[in-house]
Design a protein around this motif. Structure first.
Motif, PDB file in Angstrom:
ATOM      1  N   ARG A 278       4.928  12.211 -66.504  1.00  0.00           N
ATOM      2  CA  ARG A 278       6.251  12.291 -67.135  1.00  0.00           C
ATOM      3  C   ARG A 278       6.192  11.919 -68.606  1.00  0.00           C
ATOM      4  N   ALA A 279       5.423  10.891 -68.946  1.00  0.00           N
ATOM      5  CA  ALA A 279       5.317  10.457 -70.341  1.00  0.00           C
ATOM      6  C   ALA A 279       4.685  11.541 -71.205  1.00  0.00           C
ATOM      7  N   ARG A 280       3.597  12.197 -70.674  1.00  0.00           N
ATOM      8  CA  ARG A 280       2.955  13.265 -71.448  1.00  0.00           C
ATOM      9  C   ARG A 280       3.886  14.462 -71.629  1.00  0.00           C
ATOM     10  N   HIS A 281       4.651  14.769 -70.588  1.00  0.00           N
ATOM     11  CA  HIS A 281       5.597  15.879 -70.670  1.00  0.00           C
ATOM     12  C   HIS A 281       6.682  15.607 -71.715  1.00  0.00           C
ATOM     13  N   GLU A 282       7.225  14.379 -71.717  1.00  0.00           N
ATOM     14  CA  GLU A 282       8.266  14.014 -72.695  1.00  0.00           C
ATOM     15  C   GLU A 282       7.713  14.026 -74.111  1.00  0.00           C
ATOM     16  N   ALA A 283       6.445  13.621 -74.263  1.00  0.00           N
ATOM     17  CA  ALA A 283       5.831  13.619 -75.587  1.00  0.00           C
ATOM     18  C   ALA A 283       5.676  15.043 -76.104  1.00  0.00           C
TER      19      ALA A 283
ATOM     20  N   ILE B 249       7.528  17.646 -75.277  1.00  0.00           N
ATOM     21  CA  ILE B 249       8.867  18.139 -75.640  1.00  0.00           C
ATOM     22  C   ILE B 249       9.303  17.586 -76.988  1.00  0.00           C
ATOM     23  N   ALA B 250       9.038  16.275 -77.213  1.00  0.00           N
ATOM     24  CA  ALA B 250       9.415  15.654 -78.487  1.00  0.00           C
ATOM     25  C   ALA B 250       8.681  16.302 -79.650  1.00  0.00           C
ATOM     26  N   ARG B 251       7.373  16.591 -79.468  1.00  0.00           N
ATOM     27  CA  ARG B 251       6.610  17.236 -80.544  1.00  0.00           C
ATOM     28  C   ARG B 251       7.142  18.639 -80.822  1.00  0.00           C
ATOM     29  N   LYS B 252       7.503  19.352 -79.739  1.00  0.00           N
ATOM     30  CA  LYS B 252       8.022  20.715 -79.904  1.00  0.00           C
ATOM     31  C   LYS B 252       9.349  20.694 -80.660  1.00  0.00           C
ATOM     32  N   LEU B 253      10.247  19.781 -80.264  1.00  0.00           N
ATOM     33  CA  LEU B 253      11.538  19.682 -80.946  1.00  0.00           C
ATOM     34  C   LEU B 253      11.359  19.290 -82.405  1.00  0.00           C
TER      35      LEU B 253
END
Length: 367
Positions: free
Chosen positions: A10-15, A17-21
């Motif tokens: 979950r942490a890697r997935h959120e990271a 998404i944050a980089r993409k945004l």
């Protein structure tokens, strides 16, 4: 409790998404900057300006700020999108400079005027006015005086960025004082202000002179510039001063150094003072805020006689000091300091109003 492996996924997935945004945001910002820079020379004209939220501000005052930045009709051949952006920035800066608004947000859109030409734009400024009324009451005790005061301030008093302020106080020495001032901008650039103030004060001097002192005055000032870049002002102040209310003086303590006429201290032309204080912990109680101290003070107030040169007057003042010494305890709670001392005069002139024994003091500064 979640599985540690699932938490890591979950942490890697959120990271990601944050980089993409973040990347999309930065890309959009760069695209917008390129779009603006590529169209700075495009013909455009600021056709109108509307301010929303300025409910207590005069339209005539706002117009005096805005009109110099609106491009006249028919001058669109010399006006560009870049000049429209600069005018938007300057108008927003002026509105913030008035200190009327807590927020100013700008929005540009194609002009809705039926007679608008291609490239005409309207500027809408969304504003929020600051609170207009400020009230404050306070009491102060220190330096052998106590007083209570009330201050009222009205921002944007008449809808043109004026500031009205009034202060009234009563106390033990300054029995009554009053001051009222009105400040207003005089130019559309807000670089020049006019100030008009009136003041009055009644002070009880009976502790060292058998009289009270009253002041009444008015002051007018025109000032230009800023505190950071430099400020110039020209003003006029008229003061009426009277001495009245003769009363007997019971004891002369403060303001009693130097020559006297009977019970009244006359003051002098030269003054100096110095002091030495040794502060230490109370034995066995180093953690206490209460401290002990020894002190030695010296100084003199000296009138300059007409027959004396300046050098002779200074020599006489320095070589004939009044000296006092004592011991006591102090309690300091920043910024106020309280002292209880036992002091005695060691050297004094005949005219000095001396005191000895226990002395209590509370104030901000002590010699």
């Amino acid at each position: 409790m979640d599985d540690p492996e699932l938490q890591d996924i979950r942490a890697r997935h959120e990271a990601r998404i944050a980089r993409k945004l973040k990347g999309e945001y930065e890309s959009a910002v760069l695209h917008l900057a390129d779009l603006v820079n590529n169209n700075l020379e495009t013909p455009a004209r600021l056709a109108s300006v509307r301010i929303d939220g300025a409910t207590h501000t005069r339209k005539s005052f706002l117009a005096s700020l805005i009109d110099p930045h609106i491009t006249p009709f028919g001058a669109s051949d010399t006006s560009t999108f870049g000049s429209v952006l600069r005018a938007t920035r300057d108008i927003g800066h002026l509105l913030q400079k008035t200190d009327i608004f807590s927020s100013v947000n700008a929005k540009l859109e194609p002009s809705r005027d039926p007679l608008a030409l291609p490239g005409d734009v309207d500027l809408t400024l969304l504003t929020r006015e600051r609170g207009r009324l400020y009230l404050k009451t306070s009491t102060e005790v220190g330096n052998s005086e106590g007083n209570a005061s009330a201050t009222a301030r009205v921002r944007n008093a008449f809808g043109g960025a004026e500031t009205f302020e009034a202060n009234v106080s009563v106390g033990t020495k300054t029995r009554r004082s009053f001051q009222a001032s009105l400040s207003a901008p005089l130019t559309a650039t807000l670089d020049t202000y006019g100030d008009l103030s009136v003041f009055a004060m009644d002070r009880d001097n009976s502790a060292f002179a058998s009289c009270t002192e009253g002041l009444r005055g008015v002051k007018a000032v025109i000032r230009r510039g800023t505190r950071t870049a430099g400020q110039h002002e020209i003003g006029y102040e008229g003061v009426f001063r009277h001495i009245a209310g003769l009363v007997p003086s019971a004891s002369i303590r403060s303001n009693s150094m130097g020559p006297r006429d009977a019970a009244d201290s006359l003051g002098g032309d030269l003054f100096w003072a110095t002091g030495f204080s040794l502060i230490s912990d109370i034995p066995g109680r180093s953690h206490w805020p209460l401290k002990s101290h020894l002190f030695l003070n010296a100084g003199q107030l000296h009138p300059r006689e007409p027959s004396q040169s300046f050098r002779q007057a200074v020599t006489s003042c320095v070589t004939q000091p009044s000296i006092s010494a004592g011991v006591g305890i102090i309690y300091a709670f920043d910024p106020v300091r309280v002292e209880l001392n036992f002091g005695v005069p060691l050297v004094a002139t005949k005219s000095d109003g001396i005191r000895k024994g226990l002395q209590f003091g509370m104030g901000l500064e002590f010699l």
